[in-house]
Design a protein around this motif. Structure first.
Motif, PDB file in Angstrom:
ATOM      1  N   ASP A  27      28.061 -15.944  29.445  1.00  0.00           N
ATOM      2  CA  ASP A  27      26.618 -16.141  29.318  1.00  0.00           C
ATOM      3  C   ASP A  27      25.997 -15.229  28.258  1.00  0.00           C
ATOM      4  N   GLY A  28      26.816 -14.880  27.256  1.00  0.00           N
ATOM      5  CA  GLY A  28      26.316 -14.023  26.191  1.00  0.00           C
ATOM      6  C   GLY A  28      26.302 -12.552  26.540  1.00  0.00           C
ATOM      7  N   ASP A  29      26.741 -12.219  27.735  1.00  0.00           N
ATOM      8  CA  ASP A  29      26.769 -10.835  28.195  1.00  0.00           C
ATOM      9  C   ASP A  29      28.225 -10.477  28.477  1.00  0.00           C
ATOM     10  N   PHE A  30      28.956 -10.154  27.444  1.00  0.00           N
ATOM     11  CA  PHE A  30      30.392  -9.901  27.534  1.00  0.00           C
ATOM     12  C   PHE A  30      30.659  -8.664  28.381  1.00  0.00           C
ATOM     13  N   ASP A  31      31.266  -8.866  29.553  1.00  0.00           N
ATOM     14  CA  ASP A  31      31.497  -7.758  30.473  1.00  0.00           C
ATOM     15  C   ASP A  31      32.752  -8.042  31.296  1.00  0.00           C
ATOM     16  N   TYR A  32      33.911  -8.000  30.658  1.00  0.00           N
ATOM     17  CA  TYR A  32      35.169  -8.240  31.360  1.00  0.00           C
ATOM     18  C   TYR A  32      35.837  -6.920  31.703  1.00  0.00           C
ATOM     19  N   GLU A  33      36.709  -6.973  32.709  1.00  0.00           N
ATOM     20  CA  GLU A  33      37.460  -5.783  33.096  1.00  0.00           C
ATOM     21  C   GLU A  33      38.444  -5.442  31.977  1.00  0.00           C
ATOM     22  N   PRO A  34      38.355  -4.282  31.396  1.00  0.00           N
ATOM     23  CA  PRO A  34      39.233  -3.951  30.275  1.00  0.00           C
ATOM     24  C   PRO A  34      40.610  -3.454  30.726  1.00  0.00           C
ATOM     25  N   CYS A  35      41.547  -3.520  29.797  1.00  0.00           N
ATOM     26  CA  CYS A  35      42.870  -2.937  30.004  1.00  0.00           C
ATOM     27  C   CYS A  35      42.690  -1.418  30.083  1.00  0.00           C
ATOM     28  N   PRO A  36      43.310  -0.750  31.047  1.00  0.00           N
ATOM     29  CA  PRO A  36      43.120   0.696  31.155  1.00  0.00           C
ATOM     30  C   PRO A  36      43.704   1.480  29.973  1.00  0.00           C
ATOM     31  N   ASP A  37      44.633   0.848  29.241  1.00  0.00           N
ATOM     32  CA  ASP A  37      45.247   1.556  28.120  1.00  0.00           C
ATOM     33  C   ASP A  37      44.519   1.342  26.799  1.00  0.00           C
ATOM     34  N   CYS A  38      44.094   0.084  26.534  1.00  0.00           N
ATOM     35  CA  CYS A  38      43.516  -0.185  25.212  1.00  0.00           C
ATOM     36  C   CYS A  38      42.125  -0.788  25.260  1.00  0.00           C
ATOM     37  N   ILE A  61      38.374  -5.007  22.177  1.00  0.00           N
ATOM     38  CA  ILE A  61      37.657  -6.253  21.966  1.00  0.00           C
ATOM     39  C   ILE A  61      36.188  -6.009  22.258  1.00  0.00           C
ATOM     40  N   ALA A  62      35.365  -6.197  21.243  1.00  0.00           N
ATOM     41  CA  ALA A  62      33.941  -5.932  21.396  1.00  0.00           C
ATOM     42  C   ALA A  62      33.136  -7.197  21.653  1.00  0.00           C
ATOM     43  N   THR A  63      33.750  -8.356  21.436  1.00  0.00           N
ATOM     44  CA  THR A  63      33.033  -9.615  21.634  1.00  0.00           C
ATOM     45  C   THR A  63      33.859 -10.555  22.498  1.00  0.00           C
ATOM     46  N   CYS A  64      33.190 -11.500  23.123  1.00  0.00           N
ATOM     47  CA  CYS A  64      33.862 -12.491  23.956  1.00  0.00           C
ATOM     48  C   CYS A  64      34.778 -13.345  23.087  1.00  0.00           C
ATOM     49  N   PRO A  65      36.043 -13.503  23.478  1.00  0.00           N
ATOM     50  CA  PRO A  65      36.966 -14.309  22.676  1.00  0.00           C
ATOM     51  C   PRO A  65      36.670 -15.808  22.733  1.00  0.00           C
ATOM     52  N   LEU A  66      35.868 -16.248  23.702  1.00  0.00           N
ATOM     53  CA  LEU A  66      35.549 -17.670  23.820  1.00  0.00           C
ATOM     54  C   LEU A  66      34.342 -18.072  22.978  1.00  0.00           C
ATOM     55  N   CYS A  67      33.340 -17.183  22.901  1.00  0.00           N
ATOM     56  CA  CYS A  67      32.088 -17.570  22.240  1.00  0.00           C
ATOM     57  C   CYS A  67      31.583 -16.575  21.209  1.00  0.00           C
ATOM     58  N   GLY A  68      32.277 -15.461  21.015  1.00  0.00           N
ATOM     59  CA  GLY A  68      31.779 -14.448  20.093  1.00  0.00           C
ATOM     60  C   GLY A  68      30.543 -13.745  20.627  1.00  0.00           C
ATOM     61  N   THR A  69      30.352 -13.806  21.949  1.00  0.00           N
ATOM     62  CA  THR A  69      29.227 -13.213  22.662  1.00  0.00           C
ATOM     63  C   THR A  69      27.890 -13.864  22.289  1.00  0.00           C
ATOM     64  N   THR A  70      27.937 -15.131  21.872  1.00  0.00           N
ATOM     65  CA  THR A  70      26.705 -15.877  21.631  1.00  0.00           C
ATOM     66  C   THR A  70      26.202 -16.526  22.912  1.00  0.00           C
TER      67      THR A  70
END
Length: 154
Positions: A27-38, A61-70
């Motif tokens: 929904d344009g608010d990229f907030d996924y659980e990150p890898c603890p290492d990278c 990864i700074a942006t959503c891989p599906l939508c580019g955080t749009t």
């Protein structure tokens, strides 16, 4: 229903006004659980969630891989299409649970297969509309060729 408007999206997803894009799960608010290492997002984990595909690069990864955080991602070209009545009825009944006329209409058409949809179905751009009918009419034409679940035949 025209070739120009032939776009497919995930079942039940919100579409843009022109129908060519669909609302991304982030929904344009990229907030996924990150890898603890990278810090790579959850889409980069393998199916067993034991290895992260981005750790070799140490990427973040700074942006959503599906939508580019749009918040919007492109739909797939073509209408979802099933080659047999039985496949169509099974597909719809799994998503809706029953077929009644207010679920929508059935459009039978000829066309060119151009891709594979989100659910593994062929995506087709129509070249000729054969028939448009209500579900009750469609089911009445195909009763002996398929096993209609009891909820569908009511």
């Amino acid at each position: 229903m025209t070739a120009e408007n032939a776009w497919s999206a995930l079942w039940g997803s919100e579409r843009s006004t022109d129908g060519t894009r669909t609302r991304c799960p982030c929904d344009g608010d990229f907030d996924y659980e990150p890898c603890p290492d990278c810090q790579a997002d959850e889409h980069d984990w393998d199916l067993d969630r034991t290895e992260c595909a981005r750790c070799e690069d140490g990427g973040v990864i700074a942006t959503c891989p599906l939508c580019g955080t749009t918040g919007w991602q492109d739909c797939a070209r073509g209408y979802s299409c099933w080659p047999t009545p039985a496949q169509l009825i099974t597909y719809i009944s799994e998503r809706v649970g029953h077929m009644v006329d207010d679920v929508g209409t059935v459009v039978e058409f000829d066309g060119d297969i151009i891709d594979v949809g989100f659910d593994g179905e062929p995506l087709v751009v129509p070249t000729r509309i054969i028939r448009t009918s209500r579900w009750s009419e469609f089911l009445a034409r195909h009763p002996k060729r398929i096993d209609i679940p009891p909820a569908l035949s009511a």
